[in-house]
Write a protein that holds these residues in place. Sequence first.
Motif, mmCIF file in Angstrom:
data_model
loop_
_atom_site.group_PDB
_atom_site.id
_atom_site.type_symbol
_atom_site.label_atom_id
_atom_site.label_comp_id
_atom_site.label_asym_id
_atom_site.label_seq_id
_atom_site.Cartn_x
_atom_site.Cartn_y
_atom_site.Cartn_z
ATOM 1 N N VAL A 171 -6.058 -8.066 0.780
ATOM 2 C CA VAL A 171 -6.719 -7.707 2.380
ATOM 3 C C VAL A 171 -8.011 -8.729 2.580
ATOM 4 N N LYS A 172 -8.490 -9.347 1.392
ATOM 5 C CA LYS A 172 -9.757 -9.989 1.614
ATOM 6 C C LYS A 172 -9.468 -11.460 1.812
ATOM 7 N N ASN A 210 -8.117 -11.984 5.461
ATOM 8 C CA ASN A 210 -9.405 -11.767 6.091
ATOM 9 C C ASN A 210 -9.775 -13.015 6.157
ATOM 10 N N ASP A 223 0.742 -1.457 0.276
ATOM 11 C CA ASP A 223 -0.391 -0.177 -0.598
ATOM 12 C C ASP A 223 1.204 1.359 0.636
ATOM 13 N N LYS A 233 -4.522 -4.491 -3.867
ATOM 14 C CA LYS A 233 -4.934 -4.577 -2.574
ATOM 15 C C LYS A 233 -5.783 -5.115 -1.927
ATOM 16 N N GLN A 234 -7.012 -4.661 -2.347
ATOM 17 C CA GLN A 234 -8.406 -5.153 -1.465
ATOM 18 C C GLN A 234 -8.285 -6.456 -1.635
ATOM 19 N N SER A 235 -8.163 -7.272 -2.985
ATOM 20 C CA SER A 235 -8.662 -8.459 -2.832
ATOM 21 C C SER A 235 -7.176 -9.449 -2.005
ATOM 22 N N SER A 249 -5.495 -0.521 -6.299
ATOM 23 C CA SER A 249 -6.055 -0.437 -5.030
ATOM 24 C C SER A 249 -7.089 -1.879 -5.703
ATOM 25 N N GLU A 250 -7.079 -2.216 -6.143
ATOM 26 C CA GLU A 250 -8.502 -3.426 -6.395
ATOM 27 C C GLU A 250 -7.565 -4.815 -5.963
#
Length: 262
Positions: free
Chosen positions: A89-90, A93, A63, A85-87, A82-83
């Motif tokens: 993180v998901k 999690n 990030d 990074k979100q992938s 950004s997508e």
Amino acid sequence: MDSLSAVSEELAEIDGQIADIFRALSNGFQKLDKIKDVNRQSRQLEELTGKMRECKRLIKEFDREVKAMERRTNANTHRMLSEKKQSMVKELNSYVALKKRYQSNLESNKRVDLFDGPNEGFSEDNDMLASNMTNQQLMDKGYQMMGETDQAINRAKKVVQETVDVGTETAATLKAQTEQMSRIVNDLDSIHFSIQKASKLVKEIGRQVATDKCIMALLFLIVTGIIAIIIVKIVNPNNKEIRDIPGLAPPAMNRRLLWIPY
């Protein structure tokens, strides 16, 4: 990976490290299902937790690199990063939630083991084993279990006795402290009474001293008046105002009796 390599070698390297950790996490949780020993499961979960911490650190680093390159990339590239990074993180999690579920099950198994004690896994396997035992073996096993039970009872009695002893000592200490506080309160009452008595005595002495001062002042005035009269008499002996005062009047003249012959 190729698209990231075209954008930045650093981002591509970080993405590769994160992908390796995700594969290790997937394999680790698959192995965790096959482990039956509670202690080994706990160690495996600790190892997987360490990998998840490392993955979290790499995502933060990813990030930071994306934010540093924000001004040098176009909108489409920035949206793609950004997508990505979100992938990451998901997916991380999801592994965190999986780890929590395994951790909860592991803690439940540990509590069961704690309450079961030496009878762990006795239900079905031990029933089958008991059917193959001889009478002597069954008696020996029963004696062994009775001995373990007696030891557990003795340990419990010892703990109870130690608790009672501690409670007795605490009660004795509290009683001694209560008595000491009572003595301190009584001493304070005595001191307060002594202070009041001393205050009254000081007031009485003050009143007596004031009365003595008044008497001394009156005597001083009387003596002063007498001395003043004596001084005036010596200076002016013919003063008629003080002639008749006893002890201060001038001596009377000798009077002669006239003899008149007949």
